[in-house]
Scaffold this motif. Structure first.
Motif, PDB file in Angstrom:
ATOM      1  N   CYS B  22       0.835  -1.208   0.000  1.00  0.00           N
ATOM      2  CA  CYS B  22       0.000   0.000   0.000  1.00  0.00           C
ATOM      3  C   CYS B  22       0.868   1.255   0.000  1.00  0.00           C
ATOM      4  CB  CYS B  22      -0.916   0.004   1.221  1.00  0.00           C
ATOM      5  SG  CYS B  22      -1.801   1.563   1.432  1.00  0.00           S
ATOM      6  N   HIS B  24       0.333   4.114   1.215  1.00  0.00           N
ATOM      7  CA  HIS B  24       0.307   4.931   2.430  1.00  0.00           C
ATOM      8  C   HIS B  24       1.668   4.926   3.144  1.00  0.00           C
ATOM      9  CE1 HIS B  24      -3.639   6.651   3.109  1.00  0.00           C
ATOM     10  NE2 HIS B  24      -4.267   5.507   2.906  1.00  0.00           N
ATOM     11  N   THR B 214      -5.467  -4.087  -2.072  1.00  0.00           N
ATOM     12  CA  THR B 214      -6.521  -4.914  -1.484  1.00  0.00           C
ATOM     13  C   THR B 214      -7.875  -4.662  -2.121  1.00  0.00           C
ATOM     14  OG1 THR B 214      -5.333  -4.987   0.592  1.00  0.00           O
ATOM     15  CG2 THR B 214      -7.689  -5.461   0.693  1.00  0.00           C
TER      16      THR B 214
HETATM   17  S1  SF4 Z   1      -7.294  -1.046   2.259  1.00  0.00           S
HETATM   18 FE1  SF4 Z   1      -6.159  -0.090   0.586  1.00  0.00          FE
HETATM   19  S2  SF4 Z   1      -5.650   2.013   1.297  1.00  0.00           S
HETATM   20 FE2  SF4 Z   1      -6.224   0.739   3.091  1.00  0.00          FE
HETATM   21  S3  SF4 Z   1      -4.274  -0.082   3.905  1.00  0.00           S
HETATM   22 FE3  SF4 Z   1      -5.153  -1.631   2.539  1.00  0.00          FE
HETATM   23  S4  SF4 Z   1      -4.203  -1.201   0.548  1.00  0.00           S
HETATM   24 FE4  SF4 Z   1      -3.914   0.626   1.831  1.00  0.00          FE
END
Ligand code: SF4
Ligand SMILES: Cc1ncc(C[n+]2csc(CCOP(=O)(O)OP(=O)(O)O)c2C)c(N)n1
Lengths: 68, 248
Positions: B22, B24, B214
């Motif tokens: 991810c 982030h 995800t």
């Molecule tokens: S759901 Fe998507 S935005 Fe949230 S941590 Fe997982 S990969 Fe990252």
């Protein structure tokens, strides 16, 4: 000579470092698993490392430290 | 040998909870290293509602959790009462561009001297992959399973282009995280957005095209490829506003 140190416990096996490495010396282990249950990334030929830190630049989990 | 890359001091030792691959995590690291470079005495961050909700555990500074979408309003209050602090808001596209659209537009219009990092992953991550205002035409999400349609859902919002129309902002750039070259460009943009604040120049926002492997149903590498091939097409990278340049 350069050296890459991986904080294995934090690795999530995403593989972004594997594709970032211009020397292609990182792979995902098929035997070494961390406590989270991920097969960890490892450097297979440290001699070839040029210390560019491309792997660390892409790592989302601050697993990698690079010395040169 | 000396260290050429290590974890920024502005990050705590708490491991990120984000999914494998991810963006982030990459953006947290860039934000932290941009702040490290400023050597600021006081830094206060504002965390969003969304996957980055635990950002207050990850950044090594005072942090405030804002109600959904309200981070720019909270950051405004913090900055006005602590003008010497470096104040930043970190927000996703659901947080910033739907429920928080009013807050970001007015903070930008007022040219609040804050830095906003805007994670555009074209989906609601935390809640399970619903359509966001940034979801692209044809893109599938749990609330548009046949793909987003113009008739039913309208068009995606281009936040950087839209905010750049305002007189208030100082600096607005869109960057991406899909490969090393683009992450390095993103680092420069984020550095710049924080430096602007330190120099008292006013509102800066960096929109970062990010992956959500995800909820896109892709592995981390394919997700980065999708950012490059699909997102960068619809959301072109570049500087949309730069008052420092306009003055020259
Ligand atoms: S759901 Fe998507 S935005 Fe949230 S941590 Fe997982 S990969 Fe990252
Ligand atoms: C007032 C309110 N409305 C709705 C929600 C549900 N909610 C939680 S996170 C979220 C959106 C998250 O998406 P985004 O901001 O894009 O962040 P991401 O998870 O993708 O990083 C929503 C709608 C909430 N927590 N509070």
């Amino acid at each position: 000579m350069a050296k890459v140190t991986m904080n294995k416990a934090l690795c999530k096996s995403c593989g972004l470092c594997v594709t970032a490495c211009p020397k292609q010396i990182i792979k995902i282990s098929t035997t070494d698993m961390n406590n989270k249950g991920y097969f960890v990334a490892e450097v297979i030929d440290m001699e070839k490392c040029i210390g560019c830190a491309f792997c660390a630049t892409m790592c989302p989990d601050c697993v990698i430290e690079v010395e040169k | 040998m000396k260290k050429v890359f290590e974890k920024p001091k502005m990050l705590t030792d708490v491991p990120f909870h984000y999914c494998p691959g991810c963006s982030h995590g990459i953006v947290h690291r860039m934000v932290a290293s941009a702040i490290d470079k400023l050597n600021a005495e006081k830094v206060i961050g504002v965390a969003p509602v969304g996957c980055a909700v635990f950002a207050y555990d990850y950044f090594n500074c005072d942090m405030q959790e804002a109600a959904h979408g309200r981070a720019p309003a909270v950051a405004t209050g913090i900055k006005r009462t602590n003008p010497d602090a470096i104040v930043f808001a970190y927000q996703g596209d659901g947080d910033l561009a739907s429920i928080g659209m009013a807050e970001i537009v007015h903070a930008a219009a007022r040219s609040e001297n804050i830095t906003v990092i805007f994670i555009n992953n074209a989906i609601y991550g935390m809640t399970g992959g619903q359509m966001a205002p940034t979801t692209m035409i044809g893109q599938k999400a749990t609330t548009c399973q046949q793909g987003r349609s113009v008739e039913l859902n309208g068009y995606p919002i281009h936040v950087s282009e839209m905010l750049a129309q305002l007189q208030g902002p100082c600096y607005i750039e869109r960057v991406s995280t899909h490969d090393v070259k683009h992450v390095k460009q993103a680092e420069k943009a984020i550095d710049r957005a924080f430096r602007n604040q330190a120099e008292g120049k006013g509102f800066s926002l960096v929109e970062v095209l990010s992956s959500c492997p995800t909820n896109w149903g892709k592995n981390p590498l394919d997700a980065m490829k999708w950012v490059e091939e699909e997102m960068c097409k619809i959301y072109p990278l570049g500087v949309f506003k730069d008052t420092a340049k306009e003055e020259k």
